[in-house]
Motif scaffolding. Sequence first.
Motif, PDB file in Angstrom:
ATOM      1  N   ILE A  40       3.619  -9.079   6.894  1.00  0.00           N
ATOM      2  CA  ILE A  40       2.375  -7.970   6.562  1.00  0.00           C
ATOM      3  C   ILE A  40       2.550  -7.035   7.708  1.00  0.00           C
ATOM      4  O   ILE A  40       2.479  -7.153   8.974  1.00  0.00           O
ATOM      5  N   GLY A  41       2.454  -5.641   7.003  1.00  0.00           N
ATOM      6  CA  GLY A  41       2.483  -4.527   8.078  1.00  0.00           C
ATOM      7  C   GLY A  41       3.798  -3.995   8.083  1.00  0.00           C
ATOM      8  O   GLY A  41       3.980  -2.888   8.833  1.00  0.00           O
ATOM      9  N   GLU A  62       0.625  -1.297  -0.052  1.00  0.00           N
ATOM     10  CA  GLU A  62       0.040   0.025  -0.038  1.00  0.00           C
ATOM     11  C   GLU A  62       0.814   1.317  -0.063  1.00  0.00           C
ATOM     12  O   GLU A  62       1.755   1.600   1.151  1.00  0.00           O
ATOM     13  N   SER A  87       0.959  -5.434   2.427  1.00  0.00           N
ATOM     14  CA  SER A  87      -0.301  -5.607   2.776  1.00  0.00           C
ATOM     15  C   SER A  87      -0.705  -7.075   2.533  1.00  0.00           C
ATOM     16  O   SER A  87      -1.633  -7.675   2.906  1.00  0.00           O
ATOM     17  N   CYS A 133      -1.694   1.126  -4.627  1.00  0.00           N
ATOM     18  CA  CYS A 133      -1.265  -0.101  -4.415  1.00  0.00           C
ATOM     19  C   CYS A 133      -0.377  -0.602  -5.451  1.00  0.00           C
ATOM     20  O   CYS A 133      -0.958  -0.457  -6.566  1.00  0.00           O
TER      21      CYS A 133
END
Length: 338
Positions: A77-78, A31, A67, A120
């Motif tokens: 993720i993150g 993202e 993401s 994205c």
Amino acid sequence: MKSVVCAAPGRLELAERSRPGAPAPGRATVEIRHVGICGTDYHIYEGKHPFLDYPRVIGHELSGIVSAVGPGVTLGIGTPVVVNPYISCGQCVACRQGKPNCCTRIQVLGVHADGGMCECIEVPAGNLYPAGRLSLRDAAMVEFLAIGAHAVRRSQPRPGARALVTGIGPIGLGTAIFARIAGLDVSLIDASSERLAFAHERLGFGSTFPAGPSAHEEVMRATAGDGFDVVFDATGNAEAIGAGFGLVAHGGTYVLVSVVKNEIVFSDPEFHKREMSLIGSRNATRVDFEHVVASIEAGLIPTDALATHTTTLERVIEDLPLWAHAKSGLIKAIVALP
């Protein structure tokens, strides 16, 4: 998702594009949070880029948040990341020698393939580097700074050596900053008195020279006629590149950071009598990205001074055409996404 597309020279559009699906093995979805605007983006808008097919989603100075990941990817993720936009084949002669930055089949996001000025993007996970303690705004500046860091590393810097950076747009300023970090005694030359004042007053460079008819004599006089141990060209100007050969000291090095379409002509006797090293520098590698991240974390890069302008996806289609021509006060413009 919203994407900024250069549909044709002189025409930017805010378009709707499909979001990427589930990432393939070895790939990840990011993202996008910030996008730096580069000289390449201005050239694409102006129709001056030689390796581009329209329409194209622009943008290659990218930061964001992971993401989704495909099979085999260990990146969590993150994770906040810096995106390396140079997608290499991994198989050619350059890649086999650990030089993916000059891959024979390189695909640069925003140039050869759609870029990241969008919400994205999906990329190979190997092109994502953790942003560490950097803000995501600063993470979007890592790529352009890495080009300068790579050029300095290519020069094999010797602390205390005298260095001259010709042309102090964003790439030249990044080169100068990393030359200083490497311990070089750095001087700057540029045609813009505004840029020279910025480098002196905001970045702390003490030795600056205005480009002009007497520049060669003034620069050489500052070195007692010796010239500079290393000269970095970041002008993007064939005439300036040619003139730079005469500023290199005997036994010195000339690094061409910028690239031009023209042929570069120089005096072979002058080149040989100096036993000069002539080095090309293209893009950057992971070690350069990581050096930039560590240098920002250490407080060695004045990112607040460099990030002069900001905009949004919605406004950039009006702002970028303006900044392509009205560059007063502009160093680095950054698109911020929510």
